[in-house]
Design a protein around this motif. Structure first.
Motif, PDB file in Angstrom:
ATOM      1  N   HIS A 178       0.840  -1.201   0.000  1.00 52.45           N
ATOM      2  CA  HIS A 178       0.000   0.000   0.000  1.00 52.45           C
ATOM      3  C   HIS A 178       0.877   1.254   0.000  1.00 52.45           C
ATOM      4  N   VAL A 179       0.481   2.207  -0.849  1.00 46.04           N
ATOM      5  CA  VAL A 179       1.245   3.459  -0.955  1.00 46.04           C
ATOM      6  C   VAL A 179       0.341   4.641  -0.609  1.00 46.04           C
ATOM      7  N   THR A 180       0.948   5.771  -0.358  1.00 45.38           N
ATOM      8  CA  THR A 180       0.183   6.956   0.052  1.00 45.38           C
ATOM      9  C   THR A 180       0.361   8.057  -1.001  1.00 45.38           C
ATOM     10  N   ILE A 181      -0.697   8.786  -1.233  1.00 48.55           N
ATOM     11  CA  ILE A 181      -0.717   9.682  -2.411  1.00 48.55           C
ATOM     12  C   ILE A 181       0.071  10.996  -2.216  1.00 48.55           C
ATOM     13  N   ILE A 182       0.054  11.532  -1.005  1.00 52.87           N
ATOM     14  CA  ILE A 182       0.632  12.866  -0.828  1.00 52.87           C
ATOM     15  C   ILE A 182       2.142  12.897  -1.148  1.00 52.87           C
ATOM     16  N   PRO A 183       2.960  11.944  -0.654  1.00 49.03           N
ATOM     17  CA  PRO A 183       4.394  12.005  -1.004  1.00 49.03           C
ATOM     18  C   PRO A 183       4.638  11.894  -2.515  1.00 49.03           C
ATOM     19  N   ALA A 184       3.764  11.166  -3.218  1.00 48.46           N
ATOM     20  CA  ALA A 184       3.941  11.058  -4.679  1.00 48.46           C
ATOM     21  C   ALA A 184       3.694  12.411  -5.337  1.00 48.46           C
ATOM     22  N   ILE A 185       2.688  13.133  -4.881  1.00 45.55           N
ATOM     23  CA  ILE A 185       2.416  14.465  -5.450  1.00 45.55           C
ATOM     24  C   ILE A 185       3.594  15.387  -5.143  1.00 45.55           C
ATOM     25  N   ARG A 186       4.137  15.229  -3.928  1.00 49.03           N
ATOM     26  CA  ARG A 186       5.288  16.069  -3.548  1.00 49.03           C
ATOM     27  C   ARG A 186       6.482  15.770  -4.462  1.00 49.03           C
ATOM     28  N   ALA A 187       6.697  14.472  -4.750  1.00 52.10           N
ATOM     29  CA  ALA A 187       7.823  14.092  -5.622  1.00 52.10           C
ATOM     30  C   ALA A 187       7.636  14.668  -7.022  1.00 52.10           C
ATOM     31  N   ILE A 188       6.405  14.675  -7.489  1.00 54.90           N
ATOM     32  CA  ILE A 188       6.108  15.234  -8.827  1.00 54.90           C
ATOM     33  C   ILE A 188       6.402  16.727  -8.825  1.00 54.90           C
ATOM     34  N   LEU A 189       5.972  17.403  -7.773  1.00 53.40           N
ATOM     35  CA  LEU A 189       6.189  18.854  -7.724  1.00 53.40           C
ATOM     36  C   LEU A 189       7.673  19.193  -7.578  1.00 53.40           C
ATOM     37  N   ASP A 190       8.432  18.286  -6.956  1.00 52.67           N
ATOM     38  CA  ASP A 190       9.877  18.531  -6.793  1.00 52.67           C
ATOM     39  C   ASP A 190      10.661  18.200  -8.058  1.00 52.67           C
ATOM     40  N   SER A 191      10.009  17.507  -8.991  1.00 55.85           N
ATOM     41  CA  SER A 191      10.714  17.062 -10.190  1.00 55.85           C
ATOM     42  C   SER A 191      11.038  18.275 -11.084  1.00 55.85           C
ATOM     43  N   PRO A 192      12.337  18.450 -11.441  1.00 59.02           N
ATOM     44  CA  PRO A 192      12.698  19.671 -12.159  1.00 59.02           C
ATOM     45  C   PRO A 192      12.101  19.774 -13.564  1.00 59.02           C
ATOM     46  N   ASP A 193      11.781  18.599 -14.193  1.00 59.86           N
ATOM     47  CA  ASP A 193      11.235  18.673 -15.554  1.00 59.86           C
ATOM     48  C   ASP A 193       9.710  18.784 -15.577  1.00 59.86           C
ATOM     49  N   MET A 194       9.129  19.060 -14.441  1.00 57.71           N
ATOM     50  CA  MET A 194       7.669  19.092 -14.353  1.00 57.71           C
ATOM     51  C   MET A 194       7.160  20.516 -14.133  1.00 57.71           C
ATOM     52  N   ARG A 195       6.321  20.989 -15.037  1.00 56.08           N
ATOM     53  CA  ARG A 195       5.730  22.318 -14.852  1.00 56.08           C
ATOM     54  C   ARG A 195       4.210  22.152 -14.903  1.00 56.08           C
ATOM     55  N   LEU A 196       3.573  22.464 -13.805  1.00 55.12           N
ATOM     56  CA  LEU A 196       2.123  22.264 -13.735  1.00 55.12           C
ATOM     57  C   LEU A 196       1.448  23.544 -13.253  1.00 55.12           C
ATOM     58  N   ASP A 197       0.199  23.735 -13.709  1.00 51.09           N
ATOM     59  CA  ASP A 197      -0.550  24.910 -13.258  1.00 51.09           C
ATOM     60  C   ASP A 197      -1.555  24.561 -12.163  1.00 51.09           C
ATOM     61  N   ALA A 198      -2.046  23.313 -12.223  1.00 48.87           N
ATOM     62  CA  ALA A 198      -3.115  22.961 -11.283  1.00 48.87           C
ATOM     63  C   ALA A 198      -3.291  21.451 -11.228  1.00 48.87           C
ATOM     64  N   PHE A 199      -4.050  21.014 -10.224  1.00 50.43           N
ATOM     65  CA  PHE A 199      -4.309  19.578 -10.059  1.00 50.43           C
ATOM     66  C   PHE A 199      -5.809  19.280 -10.049  1.00 50.43           C
ATOM     67  N   ILE A 200      -6.170  18.218 -10.750  1.00 50.03           N
ATOM     68  CA  ILE A 200      -7.500  17.619 -10.562  1.00 50.03           C
ATOM     69  C   ILE A 200      -7.274  16.548  -9.499  1.00 50.03           C
ATOM     70  N   GLY A 201      -7.797  16.768  -8.309  1.00 51.40           N
ATOM     71  CA  GLY A 201      -7.469  15.914  -7.159  1.00 51.40           C
ATOM     72  C   GLY A 201      -8.165  14.559  -7.232  1.00 51.40           C
ATOM     73  N   PRO A 202      -7.537  13.537  -6.651  1.00 52.94           N
ATOM     74  CA  PRO A 202      -8.084  12.184  -6.751  1.00 52.94           C
ATOM     75  C   PRO A 202      -9.380  12.016  -5.959  1.00 52.94           C
ATOM     76  N   GLY A 203     -10.379  11.419  -6.603  1.00 57.03           N
ATOM     77  CA  GLY A 203     -11.687  11.249  -5.959  1.00 57.03           C
ATOM     78  C   GLY A 203     -11.723  10.082  -5.002  1.00 57.03           C
ATOM     79  N   HIS A 204     -11.200   8.923  -5.430  1.00 58.51           N
ATOM     80  CA  HIS A 204     -11.328   7.733  -4.579  1.00 58.51           C
ATOM     81  C   HIS A 204     -10.513   7.865  -3.291  1.00 58.51           C
ATOM     82  N   VAL A 205      -9.236   8.224  -3.425  1.00 59.12           N
ATOM     83  CA  VAL A 205      -8.366   8.346  -2.245  1.00 59.12           C
ATOM     84  C   VAL A 205      -8.970   9.348  -1.254  1.00 59.12           C
TER      85      VAL A 205
END
Ligand code: SF4
Length: 383
Positions: A178-205
């Motif tokens: 079992h994994v947890t969603i928040i650290p994965a989102i943090r890793a994505i945001l810390d990724s230097p090649d990732m530029r995002l404006d917004a998130f559609i948040g997960p419904g099930h979790v």
């Protein structure tokens, strides 16, 4: 009086109503600044599936790009964990039990289904309690449940372990992934090649964790996030809400999926998880590498039902085939069809990576809806 089924059907229909969908799409076109390119990540694999299934991409303006996130638990599981689980099942008298979507995920020496064809006792179950039932029915065997999923499925695993302890059922254990969603989102945001404006948040979790854990994304990262449902109108409304925030220069957490997601989450489910699990110091995610405190393991109180403590686990580490670009697709850097293996060496019938196995995997969703649609169009133009 209408039957429950009829009421249910009407409810879903409302969220697929063509006129409302085209009105909402029109609102999106009106709100989106033509001079700007928007990159919005849908975190959940269920959303990725819905985007392709309902053709949502086709009704959005071109300057709104949806980036597929890491929210498919099968897709982020490294091959080594599958090998580890299968190695336990090679021991005498062990039954390997897992959900159906795990069955075709390739390990180094083949998927669980291929191991079954070679004689391993592999069973598909629909819930952890089905696996427990299997243990009750087979007192001379050991049933190992290969647990997988985000916080959505972790509570039912926790409750099943509590049940096994209460019944004193010792021929049952859980190989916990079992994994947890928040650290994965943090890793994505810390990724230097990732530029995002917004998130559609997960419904099930979010039905379990609620909306509060996302507040740091809005407050610290200044990214709007809207927790969304899975019907076409849910997702389009969520995009409208995100565009309103971006237009106003705001960043906050909003809940579009209020009919299912309580802001504070599900306290009973969170309590069961806290009773049985603890955070691992780190865990490997396919494509994202090791992320600290991003996964759960069974705590000492329930050690007897922890397959990793009951059996010797080799701790296999496997690198994905070089040409497979699952990592880039998982991080949203590449679109599925941009992987060199997509549609040729890697197809749903012969998957090279887990993203092609699960229906929530972006490669499988793209292949089943976009790729097949394109193939049909080119065939019909030849007729
Ligand atoms: S096409 Fe196959 S190998 Fe390529 S990213 Fe998708 S799942 Fe991985």
């Amino acid at each position: 009086m209408a039957s429950k089924e009829e009421i249910g059907m009407r409810f879903v229909d409302e969220f697929r109503e063509p006129e409302l969908i085209s009105k909402t799409a029109e609102e999106i076109r009106r709100l989106a600044d033509r001079e700007r390119h928007y990159r919005m990540m849908e975190v959940c694999g269920g959303h990725t599936h819905a985007i392709y299934r309902f053709g949502l991409k086709d009704i959005l303006p071109e300057n709104i790009e949806l980036i597929h996130g890491p929210g498919c638990p099968v897709c982020v599981l490294p091959m080594g964990r599958i090998d580890d689980g299968l190695s336990i099942a090679q021991q005498p008298d062990v039954i390997f039990a897992a959900f159906g979507d795990m069955m075709r995920v390739p390990g180094t020496l083949g998927s669980p289904l291929e191991h079954k064809a070679r004689g391993m006792d592999v069973r598909i179950v629909y819930s952890p309690s089905d696996a427990l039932k299997l243990a009750r029915l087979n007192p001379d065997r050991h049933v190992m449940f290969f647990a997988i999923g985000f916080e959505t499925t972790a509570p039912s695993t926790a409750l099943t372990i509590m049940r096994a302890k209460a019944e004193g059922l010792r021929n049952f254990s859980v190989f916990c992934n079992h994994v947890t969603i928040i650290p994965a989102i943090r890793a994505i945001l810390d990724s230097p090649d990732m530029r995002l404006d917004a998130f559609i948040g997960p419904g099930h979790v979010s039905t379990v964790i609620g909306c509060r854990p996302y507040e740091w994304i809005a407050q610290n990262e200044r990214k709007p996030i809207v927790v969304s449902g899975f019907e076409p109108l849910d997702m389009l409304q969520s995009i409208v809400m995100l565009l309103h925030q971006l237009k106003a220069g705001e960043a906050k957490v909003e809940n579009q999926y209020k009919r299912v997601v309580p802001w504070e989450g599900n306290r009973a489910a969170l309590k069961a998880m806290a009773e049985v699990f603890e955070l691992r110091p780190y865990f490997e995610w396919r494509g994202l590498g090791f992320i600290s405190q991003s996964a759960l393991r069974v705590n000492a109180k329930y050690a007897e039902w922890d397959a990793e403590q009951r059996f010797a686990v080799p701790g296999i580490r496997v690198t994905d085939p070089k040409a497979a670009q699952c990592g880039e697709v998982l991080k949203g850097v590449l679109k599925p069809h941009q992987c060199k293996l997509f549609g040729r060496e890697c197809t749903p019938e012969h998957p090279m990576g887990a993203l092609m196995v699960s229906s929530e995997g972006s490669c499988a969703a793209y292949y089943n809806y976009e790729h097949r649609k394109a193939a049909m169009v080119s065939l019909s133009s030849m007729a």
